[in-house]
Scaffold this active site. Structure first.
Site, PDB file in Angstrom:
ATOM      1  N   ARG A   1      -6.027 -54.771 -62.349  1.00 57.55           N
ATOM      2  CA  ARG A   1      -6.866 -56.244 -62.356  1.00 57.55           C
ATOM      3  C   ARG A   1      -8.166 -55.829 -61.764  1.00 57.55           C
ATOM      4  O   ARG A   1      -9.150 -56.799 -62.088  1.00 57.55           O
ATOM      5  CB  ARG A   1      -6.103 -57.256 -61.545  1.00 57.55           C
ATOM      6  CG  ARG A   1      -4.750 -57.382 -62.454  1.00 57.55           C
ATOM      7  CD  ARG A   1      -4.127 -58.634 -62.039  1.00 57.55           C
ATOM      8  NE  ARG A   1      -2.706 -59.030 -62.609  1.00 57.55           N
ATOM      9  CZ  ARG A   1      -2.048 -60.072 -62.350  1.00 57.55           C
ATOM     10  NH1 ARG A   1      -2.370 -60.624 -61.343  1.00 57.55           N
ATOM     11  NH2 ARG A   1      -1.304 -60.059 -63.216  1.00 57.55           N
TER      12      ARG A   1
ATOM     13  N   ARG B   1       6.902 -53.081 -65.008  1.00 51.06           N
ATOM     14  CA  ARG B   1       7.901 -54.297 -64.943  1.00 51.06           C
ATOM     15  C   ARG B   1       8.036 -54.675 -66.387  1.00 51.06           C
ATOM     16  O   ARG B   1       7.364 -54.812 -67.330  1.00 51.06           O
ATOM     17  CB  ARG B   1       7.024 -55.286 -64.155  1.00 51.06           C
ATOM     18  CG  ARG B   1       6.453 -54.911 -62.620  1.00 51.06           C
ATOM     19  CD  ARG B   1       5.899 -55.788 -61.843  1.00 51.06           C
ATOM     20  NE  ARG B   1       5.634 -55.203 -60.561  1.00 51.06           N
ATOM     21  CZ  ARG B   1       4.670 -55.590 -59.622  1.00 51.06           C
ATOM     22  NH1 ARG B   1       4.290 -57.206 -59.878  1.00 51.06           N
ATOM     23  NH2 ARG B   1       4.501 -55.189 -58.403  1.00 51.06           N
TER      24      ARG B   1
ATOM     25  N   SER C   1      -1.580 -58.676 -53.024  1.00 53.44           N
ATOM     26  CA  SER C   1      -0.536 -59.363 -52.202  1.00 53.44           C
ATOM     27  C   SER C   1      -0.020 -58.732 -51.137  1.00 53.44           C
ATOM     28  O   SER C   1       0.382 -57.603 -51.132  1.00 53.44           O
ATOM     29  CB  SER C   1       0.726 -59.723 -53.272  1.00 53.44           C
ATOM     30  OG  SER C   1       1.446 -60.560 -52.491  1.00 53.44           O
TER      31      SER C   1
ATOM     32  N   GLU D   1      -4.844 -63.318 -58.904  1.00 50.11           N
ATOM     33  CA  GLU D   1      -4.156 -62.643 -58.023  1.00 50.11           C
ATOM     34  C   GLU D   1      -4.703 -61.145 -58.245  1.00 50.11           C
ATOM     35  O   GLU D   1      -4.632 -60.737 -59.301  1.00 50.11           O
ATOM     36  CB  GLU D   1      -2.842 -62.882 -57.945  1.00 50.11           C
ATOM     37  CG  GLU D   1      -2.147 -61.804 -57.083  1.00 50.11           C
ATOM     38  CD  GLU D   1      -0.588 -61.988 -57.002  1.00 50.11           C
ATOM     39  OE1 GLU D   1       0.012 -63.055 -57.574  1.00 50.11           O
ATOM     40  OE2 GLU D   1       0.272 -61.009 -56.627  1.00 50.11           O
TER      41      GLU D   1
ATOM     42  N   ARG E   1      -1.491 -58.640 -67.714  1.00 53.01           N
ATOM     43  CA  ARG E   1      -0.260 -58.569 -67.589  1.00 53.01           C
ATOM     44  C   ARG E   1       0.508 -57.617 -68.271  1.00 53.01           C
ATOM     45  O   ARG E   1       0.855 -57.506 -69.417  1.00 53.01           O
ATOM     46  CB  ARG E   1       0.381 -59.764 -67.613  1.00 53.01           C
ATOM     47  CG  ARG E   1       2.012 -60.183 -67.162  1.00 53.01           C
ATOM     48  CD  ARG E   1       2.557 -61.391 -66.983  1.00 53.01           C
ATOM     49  NE  ARG E   1       1.917 -62.291 -66.142  1.00 53.01           N
ATOM     50  CZ  ARG E   1       2.124 -62.660 -65.182  1.00 53.01           C
ATOM     51  NH1 ARG E   1       3.188 -61.806 -64.429  1.00 53.01           N
ATOM     52  NH2 ARG E   1       1.129 -63.240 -64.451  1.00 53.01           N
TER      53      ARG E   1
END
Length: 442
Positions: free
Chosen positions: A407, A260, A350, A347, A275
RNA sequence: GGAGACGUGGCCGAGCGGCUGAAGGCGACGGUUUGCUAAACCGUUAUACGGGUUAUACCGUAUCGAGGGUUCGAAUCCCUCCGUCUCCUCCA
Protein backbone atom coordinates in the site's frame (compact mmCIF):
# COMPACT_ATOMS: atom_id res chain seq x y z
CA UNK A 1 -8.04 -16.12 26.06
CA UNK A 2 -9.71 -14.77 29.12
CA UNK A 3 -8.89 -15.77 32.67
CA UNK A 4 -11.89 -17.57 34.09
CA UNK A 5 -10.94 -16.34 37.55
CA UNK A 6 -11.45 -12.77 36.42
CA UNK A 7 -14.73 -13.61 34.79
CA UNK A 8 -15.81 -15.23 38.01
CA UNK A 9 -14.90 -12.08 39.92
CA UNK A 10 -16.42 -9.55 37.53
CA UNK A 11 -18.93 -11.23 35.23
CA UNK A 12 -20.80 -8.00 34.55
CA UNK A 13 -17.69 -6.23 33.44
CA UNK A 14 -17.03 -8.92 30.88
CA UNK A 15 -20.57 -8.94 29.55
CA UNK A 16 -20.43 -5.16 29.26
CA UNK A 17 -17.18 -5.37 27.31
CA UNK A 18 -18.49 -8.06 25.00
CA UNK A 19 -21.66 -6.11 24.47
CA UNK A 20 -19.54 -3.31 23.03
CA UNK A 21 -18.34 -5.81 20.48
CA UNK A 22 -21.89 -6.79 19.68
CA UNK A 23 -22.03 -10.05 21.62
CA UNK A 24 -24.90 -11.21 23.82
CA UNK A 25 -24.39 -11.77 27.58
CA UNK A 26 -22.48 -14.98 28.07
CA UNK A 27 -20.76 -14.76 31.46
CA UNK A 28 -23.53 -16.62 33.21
CA UNK A 29 -23.18 -19.55 30.85
CA UNK A 30 -19.40 -19.53 31.28
CA UNK A 31 -19.73 -19.56 35.05
CA UNK A 32 -22.12 -22.49 34.88
CA UNK A 33 -19.57 -24.39 32.83
CA UNK A 34 -16.94 -23.38 35.34
CA UNK A 35 -18.98 -24.59 38.32
CA UNK A 36 -19.51 -27.90 36.64
CA UNK A 37 -15.84 -28.15 35.86
CA UNK A 38 -14.71 -27.33 39.37
CA UNK A 39 -17.07 -29.84 40.93
CA UNK A 40 -15.72 -32.51 38.62
CA UNK A 41 -12.14 -31.61 39.41
CA UNK A 42 -12.76 -31.74 43.12
CA UNK A 43 -14.36 -35.17 42.86
CA UNK A 44 -11.47 -36.53 40.83
CA UNK A 45 -9.01 -35.10 43.33
CA UNK A 46 -10.75 -36.84 46.19
CA UNK A 47 -10.78 -40.19 44.47
CA UNK A 48 -7.14 -39.87 43.46
CA UNK A 49 -6.16 -38.91 46.99
CA UNK A 50 -7.84 -42.05 48.29
CA UNK A 51 -6.17 -44.19 45.68
CA UNK A 52 -2.75 -42.73 46.40
CA UNK A 53 -3.17 -43.22 50.11
CA UNK A 54 -4.22 -46.85 49.78
CA UNK A 55 -1.52 -47.62 47.25
CA UNK A 56 1.09 -46.24 49.59
CA UNK A 57 -0.23 -48.56 52.27
CA UNK A 58 0.04 -51.46 49.88
CA UNK A 59 3.67 -50.66 49.35
CA UNK A 60 4.19 -50.44 53.08
CA UNK A 61 2.54 -53.77 53.72
CA UNK A 62 4.45 -55.53 50.98
CA UNK A 63 7.74 -54.27 52.27
CA UNK A 64 6.85 -55.54 55.73
CA UNK A 65 5.68 -58.83 54.34
CA UNK A 66 2.03 -58.29 55.22
CA UNK A 67 -1.05 -59.30 53.26
CA UNK A 68 -1.92 -56.53 50.81
CA UNK A 69 -4.61 -58.39 48.91
CA UNK A 70 -7.68 -56.81 50.54
CA UNK A 71 -6.32 -53.30 50.03
CA UNK A 72 -5.41 -53.98 46.45
CA UNK A 73 -8.94 -55.14 45.78
CA UNK A 74 -10.26 -51.98 47.37
CA UNK A 75 -8.15 -49.77 45.11
CA UNK A 76 -9.14 -51.78 42.07
CA UNK A 77 -12.76 -51.10 42.91
CA UNK A 78 -12.12 -47.37 42.95
CA UNK A 79 -10.78 -47.38 39.46
CA UNK A 80 -14.09 -47.65 37.70
CA UNK A 81 -15.56 -44.58 39.28
CA UNK A 82 -12.32 -42.73 38.94
CA UNK A 83 -12.24 -43.39 35.21
CA UNK A 84 -15.77 -42.04 34.85
CA UNK A 85 -15.08 -38.95 36.90
CA UNK A 86 -11.90 -38.25 35.00
CA UNK A 87 -13.88 -38.37 31.81
CA UNK A 88 -16.40 -35.91 33.27
CA UNK A 89 -13.67 -33.59 34.35
CA UNK A 90 -11.95 -33.66 31.01
CA UNK A 91 -15.14 -32.97 29.13
CA UNK A 92 -16.12 -30.14 31.44
CA UNK A 93 -12.73 -28.55 30.95
CA UNK A 94 -12.89 -28.88 27.20
CA UNK A 95 -16.35 -27.37 27.15
CA UNK A 96 -15.13 -24.32 29.02
CA UNK A 97 -12.05 -23.86 26.86
CA UNK A 98 -14.13 -24.22 23.72
CA UNK A 99 -16.45 -21.48 24.94
CA UNK A 100 -13.61 -19.21 25.99
CA UNK A 101 -11.28 -19.51 23.05
CA UNK A 102 -13.67 -17.91 20.58
CA UNK A 103 -14.36 -14.86 22.74
CA UNK A 104 -12.58 -11.66 21.75
CA UNK A 105 -10.68 -9.51 24.17
CA UNK A 106 -12.38 -6.61 25.92
CA UNK A 107 -12.03 -3.11 24.47
CA UNK A 108 -9.99 -0.64 26.51
CA UNK A 109 -12.02 1.99 28.35
CA UNK A 110 -11.05 4.84 26.04
CA UNK A 111 -12.09 2.95 22.91
CA UNK A 112 -15.22 4.57 21.49
CA UNK A 113 -18.46 2.67 21.12
CA UNK A 114 -19.61 1.77 17.64
CA UNK A 115 -20.30 -1.07 15.28
CA UNK A 116 -18.12 -0.32 12.31
CA UNK A 117 -15.63 2.10 10.79
CA UNK A 118 -18.23 4.87 10.76
CA UNK A 119 -17.67 5.27 14.50
CA UNK A 120 -13.88 5.44 14.37
CA UNK A 121 -12.36 8.60 15.80
CA UNK A 122 -9.84 10.75 13.99
CA UNK A 123 -7.06 11.43 16.48
CA UNK A 124 -4.73 13.54 14.38
CA UNK A 125 -3.85 14.39 10.84
CA UNK A 126 -0.48 15.05 9.26
CA UNK A 127 0.31 16.81 6.00
CA UNK A 128 -2.22 18.01 3.52
CA UNK A 129 -3.15 16.38 0.25
CA UNK A 130 -1.23 17.87 -2.62
CA UNK A 131 -3.20 19.88 -5.14
CA UNK A 132 -2.85 18.64 -8.69
CA UNK A 133 -3.06 20.78 -11.81
CA UNK A 134 -4.18 17.66 -13.66
CA UNK A 135 -6.49 14.82 -12.74
CA UNK A 136 -4.51 12.37 -10.64
CA UNK A 137 -4.72 8.80 -11.88
CA UNK A 138 -5.33 5.62 -9.95
CA UNK A 139 -2.21 3.57 -9.42
CA UNK A 140 -3.74 0.72 -11.37
CA UNK A 141 -3.94 3.01 -14.37
CA UNK A 142 -0.64 4.79 -14.13
CA UNK A 143 1.60 1.91 -13.04
CA UNK A 144 0.84 -0.33 -16.04
CA UNK A 145 1.62 2.58 -18.34
CA UNK A 146 5.05 2.73 -16.73
CA UNK A 147 5.40 -0.97 -17.40
CA UNK A 148 5.47 -1.43 -13.63
CA UNK A 149 2.36 -3.48 -12.88
CA UNK A 150 0.89 -6.31 -14.87
CA UNK A 151 -2.44 -7.59 -13.64
CA UNK A 152 -3.44 -9.60 -16.72
CA UNK A 153 -0.43 -11.85 -16.79
CA UNK A 154 -0.67 -12.40 -13.03
CA UNK A 155 -4.33 -13.37 -13.41
CA UNK A 156 -3.36 -15.87 -16.07
CA UNK A 157 -0.53 -17.36 -14.04
CA UNK A 158 -1.87 -17.15 -10.49
CA UNK A 159 -5.46 -15.94 -10.60
CA UNK A 160 -7.12 -12.80 -9.36
CA UNK A 161 -5.59 -10.65 -6.63
CA UNK A 162 -2.03 -11.25 -7.80
CA UNK A 163 0.21 -8.78 -9.57
CA UNK A 164 3.55 -8.73 -11.32
CA UNK A 165 5.66 -5.74 -10.35
CA UNK A 166 8.35 -4.86 -12.85
CA UNK A 167 11.25 -2.54 -13.50
CA UNK A 168 11.40 0.69 -11.55
CA UNK A 169 8.16 -0.06 -9.71
CA UNK A 170 9.46 -3.41 -8.51
CA UNK A 171 12.60 -1.71 -7.34
CA UNK A 172 10.60 1.01 -5.64
CA UNK A 173 8.69 -1.67 -3.77
CA UNK A 174 11.93 -3.21 -2.60
CA UNK A 175 13.34 0.21 -1.71
CA UNK A 176 10.34 0.97 0.47
CA UNK A 177 10.75 -2.22 2.46
CA UNK A 178 14.45 -1.64 2.83
CA UNK A 179 13.95 1.92 4.00
CA UNK A 180 11.36 0.93 6.58
CA UNK A 181 13.44 -1.87 8.04
CA UNK A 182 16.48 0.38 8.24
CA UNK A 183 14.45 3.03 10.02
CA UNK A 184 12.96 0.72 12.64
CA UNK A 185 16.09 -1.24 13.33
CA UNK A 186 18.48 1.69 12.97
CA UNK A 187 16.61 4.41 14.82
CA UNK A 188 13.83 2.90 16.85
CA UNK A 189 15.56 -0.01 18.51
CA UNK A 190 13.71 -2.86 16.84
CA UNK A 191 15.66 -6.03 16.19
CA UNK A 192 15.35 -7.13 12.60
CA UNK A 193 14.13 -10.68 12.23
CA UNK A 194 13.63 -12.90 9.22
CA UNK A 195 10.63 -15.06 9.98
CA UNK A 196 9.05 -18.37 8.96
CA UNK A 197 6.27 -17.83 6.45
CA UNK A 198 4.76 -21.22 7.21
CA UNK A 199 3.66 -21.87 10.77
CA UNK A 200 1.89 -24.45 12.87
CA UNK A 201 -1.57 -24.30 14.37
CA UNK A 202 -0.30 -23.42 17.80
CA UNK A 203 1.32 -20.18 16.64
CA UNK A 204 -1.93 -19.02 15.06
CA UNK A 205 -3.91 -20.13 18.07
CA UNK A 206 -1.64 -18.02 20.22
CA UNK A 207 -2.16 -14.84 18.23
CA UNK A 208 -5.89 -15.48 17.92
CA UNK A 209 -6.38 -16.37 14.24
CA UNK A 210 -7.30 -19.92 15.22
CA UNK A 211 -9.66 -21.55 15.82
CA UNK A 212 -12.09 -18.92 14.62
CA UNK A 213 -10.60 -17.43 11.48
CA UNK A 214 -9.18 -20.39 9.61
CA UNK A 215 -11.10 -19.38 6.48
CA UNK A 216 -9.08 -16.22 6.07
CA UNK A 217 -5.83 -18.13 5.60
CA UNK A 218 -4.15 -20.58 3.27
CA UNK A 219 -3.36 -24.06 4.52
CA UNK A 220 -0.52 -26.16 3.18
CA UNK A 221 -0.76 -29.84 2.34
CA UNK A 222 1.44 -30.71 5.31
CA UNK A 223 -0.96 -28.97 7.70
CA UNK A 224 0.90 -25.76 8.14
CA UNK A 225 -0.44 -22.31 7.36
CA UNK A 226 0.87 -19.43 5.31
CA UNK A 227 1.16 -16.51 7.68
CA UNK A 228 -1.46 -13.78 7.23
CA UNK A 229 1.00 -11.38 8.87
CA UNK A 230 4.47 -11.56 10.39
CA UNK A 231 2.79 -10.67 13.68
CA UNK A 232 2.18 -14.39 14.03
CA UNK A 233 5.77 -15.50 13.53
CA UNK A 234 7.20 -12.67 15.59
CA UNK A 235 4.83 -12.82 18.54
CA UNK A 236 4.94 -16.60 18.72
CA UNK A 237 8.69 -16.38 19.30
CA UNK A 238 7.92 -15.95 22.99
CA UNK A 239 5.37 -18.75 23.09
CA UNK A 240 5.77 -21.08 26.08
CA UNK A 241 8.53 -19.02 27.58
CA UNK A 242 9.23 -17.22 30.80
CA UNK A 243 11.25 -14.08 30.29
CA UNK A 244 13.24 -12.05 32.72
CA UNK A 245 11.93 -8.53 33.07
CA UNK A 246 15.30 -7.25 31.93
CA UNK A 247 14.57 -8.67 28.49
CA UNK A 248 11.57 -6.38 28.21
CA UNK A 249 10.54 -4.50 26.26
CA UNK A 250 11.41 -6.76 23.38
CA UNK A 251 11.06 -4.95 20.06
CA UNK A 252 11.06 -6.95 16.85
CA UNK A 253 10.60 -6.03 13.22
CA UNK A 254 10.33 -8.16 10.13
CA UNK A 255 9.68 -7.66 6.46
CA UNK A 256 7.65 -10.52 5.11
CA UNK A 257 5.13 -11.62 2.61
CA UNK A 258 1.65 -12.08 4.01
CA UNK A 259 -1.00 -14.37 2.60
CA UNK A 260 -4.72 -13.90 2.95
CA UNK A 261 -7.58 -15.71 1.31
CA UNK A 262 -9.78 -12.59 1.35
CA UNK A 263 -12.81 -14.84 1.32
CA UNK A 264 -14.75 -12.34 3.38
CA UNK A 265 -13.86 -9.50 1.03
CA UNK A 266 -15.42 -10.82 -2.16
CA UNK A 267 -16.23 -7.91 -4.42
CA UNK A 268 -14.17 -5.38 -2.48
CA UNK A 269 -11.16 -3.73 -4.10
CA UNK A 270 -11.26 -6.17 -6.97
CA UNK A 271 -8.99 -4.08 -9.16
CA UNK A 272 -5.53 -2.74 -8.53
CA UNK A 273 -2.90 -3.58 -5.98
CA UNK A 274 -4.89 -2.67 -2.86
CA UNK A 275 -6.12 -6.07 -1.83
CA UNK A 276 -3.92 -8.99 -2.83
CA UNK A 277 -3.70 -12.60 -1.76
CA UNK A 278 0.01 -12.02 -1.27
CA UNK A 279 1.55 -8.76 -0.15
CA UNK A 280 4.68 -7.49 1.53
CA UNK A 281 4.57 -5.83 4.91
CA UNK A 282 7.02 -4.56 7.46
CA UNK A 283 5.75 -5.54 10.86
CA UNK A 284 6.52 -4.28 14.35
CA UNK A 285 6.01 -6.37 17.45
CA UNK A 286 6.66 -5.42 21.07
CA UNK A 287 6.60 -7.62 24.12
CA UNK A 288 6.29 -5.56 27.30
CA UNK A 289 5.50 -5.58 30.96
CA UNK A 290 1.81 -4.93 31.60
CA UNK A 291 2.35 -1.44 32.97
CA UNK A 292 4.34 -0.42 29.90
CA UNK A 293 2.07 -1.51 27.09
CA UNK A 294 0.04 1.68 26.79
CA UNK A 295 3.11 3.86 26.39
CA UNK A 296 4.59 1.30 24.03
CA UNK A 297 1.44 1.44 21.93
CA UNK A 298 1.82 5.17 21.47
CA UNK A 299 5.50 4.77 20.71
CA UNK A 300 4.88 2.06 18.15
CA UNK A 301 2.27 4.17 16.42
CA UNK A 302 4.68 7.08 16.12
CA UNK A 303 7.28 4.72 14.67
CA UNK A 304 4.84 3.76 11.95
CA UNK A 305 3.89 7.39 11.43
CA UNK A 306 7.52 8.35 10.99
CA UNK A 307 7.65 6.14 7.90
CA UNK A 308 4.90 8.16 6.28
CA UNK A 309 6.35 11.46 7.42
CA UNK A 310 9.71 10.73 5.86
CA UNK A 311 8.00 9.63 2.69
CA UNK A 312 6.04 12.89 2.91
CA UNK A 313 2.74 11.12 2.51
CA UNK A 314 -0.30 12.80 4.11
CA UNK A 315 -2.07 10.61 6.59
CA UNK A 316 -4.42 10.56 9.53
CA UNK A 317 -4.53 8.48 12.69
CA UNK A 318 -7.80 6.79 13.57
CA UNK A 319 -8.77 5.28 16.90
CA UNK A 320 -10.90 2.27 16.04
CA UNK A 321 -14.25 1.84 17.73
CA UNK A 322 -15.08 -1.29 19.70
CA UNK A 323 -16.91 -2.97 16.84
CA UNK A 324 -14.18 -2.39 14.25
CA UNK A 325 -11.28 -3.89 16.18
CA UNK A 326 -9.69 -7.25 15.59
CA UNK A 327 -10.29 -10.28 17.78
CA UNK A 328 -7.17 -9.95 19.91
CA UNK A 329 -6.91 -6.17 20.15
CA UNK A 330 -8.01 -4.13 23.11
CA UNK A 331 -7.10 -0.86 21.43
CA UNK A 332 -6.12 -0.12 17.85
CA UNK A 333 -4.86 2.89 15.92
CA UNK A 334 -5.14 2.72 12.17
CA UNK A 335 -2.94 4.88 9.99
CA UNK A 336 -4.69 5.95 6.82
CA UNK A 337 -2.70 7.37 3.96
CA UNK A 338 -4.04 9.79 1.39
CA UNK A 339 -4.58 8.30 -2.06
CA UNK A 340 -5.18 11.03 -4.67
CA UNK A 341 -6.42 8.55 -7.28
CA UNK A 342 -9.19 7.36 -4.97
CA UNK A 343 -9.50 10.81 -3.44
CA UNK A 344 -9.64 9.40 0.07
CA UNK A 345 -7.67 8.00 2.96
CA UNK A 346 -6.98 4.27 3.00
CA UNK A 347 -5.64 2.04 5.74
CA UNK A 348 -1.90 1.51 5.50
CA UNK A 349 -1.09 0.45 9.05
CA UNK A 350 -2.84 -0.91 12.08
CA UNK A 351 -1.22 -0.76 15.50
CA UNK A 352 -2.80 -2.78 18.27
CA UNK A 353 -2.29 -3.34 21.94
CA UNK A 354 -3.41 -6.89 22.70
CA UNK A 355 -2.81 -6.64 26.43
CA UNK A 356 -2.31 -10.10 27.92
CA UNK A 357 -4.81 -11.74 25.60
CA UNK A 358 -2.33 -13.35 23.21
CA UNK A 359 0.18 -13.92 26.00
CA UNK A 360 -2.31 -16.07 27.89
CA UNK A 361 -3.14 -18.05 24.78
CA UNK A 362 0.51 -18.79 24.12
CA UNK A 363 1.72 -18.91 27.71
CA UNK A 364 4.21 -16.10 27.28
CA UNK A 365 5.16 -14.87 30.71
CA UNK A 366 7.84 -12.99 32.55
CA UNK A 367 9.20 -12.98 36.03
CA UNK A 368 9.24 -9.65 37.75
CA UNK A 369 12.09 -10.67 40.06
CA UNK A 370 11.90 -7.16 41.36
CA UNK A 371 12.75 -7.88 44.98
CA UNK A 372 15.76 -5.60 45.02
CA UNK A 373 17.49 -5.10 48.34
CA UNK A 374 16.29 -1.57 48.89
CA UNK A 375 12.75 -2.30 48.00
CA UNK A 376 12.27 -5.32 50.18
CA UNK A 377 14.09 -3.94 53.20
CA UNK A 378 12.02 -0.79 53.00
CA UNK A 379 8.89 -2.79 53.12
CA UNK A 380 9.86 -5.44 55.54
CA UNK A 381 7.99 -3.87 58.41
CA UNK A 382 4.95 -3.00 56.35
CA UNK A 383 2.20 -5.05 54.94
CA UNK A 384 3.57 -7.69 52.62
CA UNK A 385 0.67 -7.11 50.30
CA UNK A 386 2.60 -4.69 48.13
CA UNK A 387 5.53 -6.99 47.67
CA UNK A 388 5.15 -8.21 44.16
CA UNK A 389 5.23 -11.95 44.07
CA UNK A 390 7.85 -13.55 41.95
CA UNK A 391 5.50 -15.88 40.16
CA UNK A 392 5.39 -15.51 36.39
CA UNK A 393 2.67 -13.35 34.93
CA UNK A 394 1.59 -12.86 31.34
CA UNK A 395 3.40 -10.24 29.29
CA UNK A 396 1.60 -7.79 27.06
CA UNK A 397 1.94 -8.05 23.30
CA UNK A 398 1.59 -5.35 20.67
CA UNK A 399 1.79 -5.41 16.94
CA UNK A 400 1.65 -2.87 14.19
CA UNK A 401 2.41 -2.50 10.53
CA UNK A 402 5.33 -0.26 9.95
CA UNK A 403 3.91 -0.10 7.27
CA UNK A 404 2.20 -2.21 4.61
CA UNK A 405 4.70 -2.05 1.76
CA UNK A 406 2.24 -2.82 -1.03
CA UNK A 407 0.00 0.00 0.00
CA UNK A 408 2.94 2.32 0.56
CA UNK A 409 3.91 1.62 -3.04
CA UNK A 410 0.45 2.65 -4.20
CA UNK A 411 0.61 5.76 -2.06
CA UNK A 412 3.95 6.83 -3.50
CA UNK A 413 2.82 6.16 -7.06
CA UNK A 414 -0.38 8.17 -6.67
CA UNK A 415 1.01 11.01 -4.57
CA UNK A 416 4.22 11.47 -6.57
CA UNK A 417 2.74 11.16 -10.03
CA UNK A 418 3.54 13.89 -12.55
CA UNK A 419 1.48 15.35 -15.37
CA UNK A 420 3.57 13.47 -17.93
CA UNK A 421 2.78 10.11 -16.34
CA UNK A 422 6.13 9.72 -14.63
CA UNK A 423 6.52 9.23 -10.90
CA UNK A 424 9.02 11.13 -8.77
CA UNK A 425 11.00 9.21 -6.18
CA UNK A 426 10.68 10.45 -2.57
CA UNK A 427 13.99 11.95 -1.47
CA UNK A 428 14.45 9.47 1.33
CA UNK A 429 14.17 6.54 -1.11
CA UNK A 430 16.57 7.84 -3.72
CA UNK A 431 19.64 6.23 -2.10
CA UNK A 432 17.82 2.92 -2.31
CA UNK A 433 17.10 3.51 -5.99
CA UNK A 434 20.68 4.09 -7.03
CA UNK A 435 20.12 7.84 -7.04
CA UNK A 436 17.20 7.62 -9.44
CA UNK A 437 14.91 10.64 -9.11
CA UNK A 438 11.94 9.46 -11.12
CA UNK A 439 10.39 6.49 -12.82
CA UNK A 440 9.62 7.50 -16.37
CA UNK A 441 7.77 6.00 -19.25
CA UNK A 442 9.84 3.57 -21.20
C1' G B 1 13.68 -40.49 0.84
C1' G B 2 17.16 -44.30 3.92
C1' A B 3 19.46 -45.34 9.01
C1' G B 4 19.87 -44.13 13.98
C1' A B 5 19.64 -41.27 18.67
C1' C B 6 16.99 -38.38 21.94
C1' G B 7 12.83 -35.36 24.56
C1' U B 8 13.29 -34.48 32.89
C1' G B 9 12.59 -27.81 36.57
C1' G B 10 14.78 -20.70 34.67
C1' C B 11 19.27 -23.50 32.44
C1' C B 12 22.60 -27.94 32.51
C1' G B 13 22.13 -32.82 34.12
C1' A B 14 21.12 -37.73 37.40
C1' G B 15 17.26 -41.05 37.88
C1' C B 16 16.59 -48.63 40.71
C1' G B 17 8.14 -49.62 39.31
C1' G B 18 6.61 -47.54 45.66
C1' C B 19 10.93 -43.91 50.34
C1' U B 20 11.21 -38.90 43.48
C1' G B 21 8.18 -32.77 42.68
C1' A B 22 12.17 -35.27 41.27
C1' A B 23 19.89 -36.13 43.27
C1' G B 24 23.82 -32.85 41.79
C1' G B 25 25.42 -28.40 39.46
C1' C B 26 24.60 -23.43 37.39
C1' G B 27 21.74 -19.17 37.78
C1' A B 28 18.55 -16.13 40.80
C1' C B 29 17.00 -14.40 45.58
C1' G B 30 17.60 -13.75 51.13
C1' G B 31 21.17 -13.80 55.08
C1' U B 32 26.16 -14.10 57.69
C1' U B 33 31.04 -12.32 57.24
C1' U B 34 33.23 -7.72 55.14
C1' G B 35 36.00 -0.42 54.83
C1' C B 36 33.77 -1.07 49.41
C1' U B 37 33.76 -4.77 45.65
C1' A B 38 34.84 -9.78 45.17
C1' A B 39 35.15 -14.42 47.50
C1' A B 40 33.47 -17.83 51.16
C1' C B 41 29.61 -19.90 54.08
C1' C B 42 24.22 -20.76 55.47
C1' G B 43 19.39 -20.77 53.61
C1' U B 44 15.43 -20.19 49.90
C1' U B 45 14.09 -21.06 44.92
C1' A B 46 8.68 -25.09 39.53
C1' U B 47 3.87 -24.59 37.33
C1' A B 48 -1.33 -25.28 36.91
C1' C B 49 -5.89 -26.47 38.96
C1' G B 50 -9.17 -27.38 43.17
C1' G B 51 -10.29 -26.60 48.44
C1' G B 52 -9.39 -23.06 52.28
C1' U B 53 -8.33 -17.80 54.25
C1' U B 54 -10.30 -10.72 54.62
C1' A B 55 -5.41 -11.88 52.97
C1' U B 56 -1.46 -15.20 54.37
C1' A B 57 -0.75 -20.00 56.23
C1' C B 58 -2.27 -24.54 55.00
C1' C B 59 -4.48 -29.08 52.51
C1' G B 60 -5.32 -31.97 48.00
C1' U B 61 -4.54 -33.29 42.83
C1' A B 62 -1.92 -33.13 38.39
C1' U B 63 2.48 -32.21 35.59
C1' C B 64 9.45 -35.51 33.68
C1' G B 65 7.29 -33.88 24.95
C1' A B 66 1.63 -35.31 24.06
C1' G B 67 -2.12 -39.04 24.26
C1' G B 68 -3.41 -43.96 25.41
C1' G B 69 -2.21 -48.76 27.98
C1' U B 70 -0.12 -52.36 31.79
C1' U B 71 -0.09 -52.10 37.38
C1' C B 72 -2.77 -51.74 43.86
C1' G B 73 1.11 -48.02 42.39
C1' A B 74 4.68 -45.29 36.33
C1' A B 75 9.67 -40.05 35.09
C1' U B 76 10.90 -45.45 35.10
C1' C B 77 7.51 -50.90 31.36
C1' C B 78 4.35 -51.13 26.50
C1' C B 79 1.77 -48.65 22.22
C1' U B 80 0.60 -44.39 19.16
C1' C B 81 1.57 -39.54 17.89
C1' C B 82 4.40 -34.98 17.97
C1' G B 83 9.01 -32.69 18.14
C1' U B 84 14.44 -32.27 18.08
C1' C B 85 19.23 -33.92 16.63
C1' U B 86 23.08 -36.92 13.86
C1' C B 87 24.74 -39.66 9.46
C1' C B 88 23.64 -40.86 4.28
C1' U B 89 20.77 -39.15 -0.02
C1' C B 90 18.73 -34.84 -2.33
C1' C B 91 18.37 -29.56 -2.86
C1' A B 92 17.89 -23.19 -3.04
Amino acid sequence: MHDIHLIRAKPDLFDAGWARRGLPPIAKMLLALDDHRRAAITRVGELQATRNRLSAEVGQLKRNGGDAEPLMAQVAALKEELAEREQDSKQADEALVKALEVLPTLPAAEVPDGEDEEANLEIRKWGSPRSFDFTPQLHEVLAPKLGGMDFETAAKVAGSRFTYLKGGVARLHRALAQFMLDLHSGEFGYTEVDVPLLVRDQALYGTGQLPKFSEDMFRTTDDRWLIPTAEVSLTAMVMDSIMDQRELPMRLTAGSYCFRSEIGAAGRDTTGFIRQHQFFKVELVSITKPEDSEAEHERMTTCAEEVLKRLELPYRVMLLCAGDMGFSARKTYDLEVWLPGQNRYREISSCSNCGDFQARRMRARYRRGDTSTTKSSWRIGESLLDLSSDSPEPVHTLNGSGVAVGRALIAVLENYQQADGSVAIPTVLQPYMGGLKAITLA
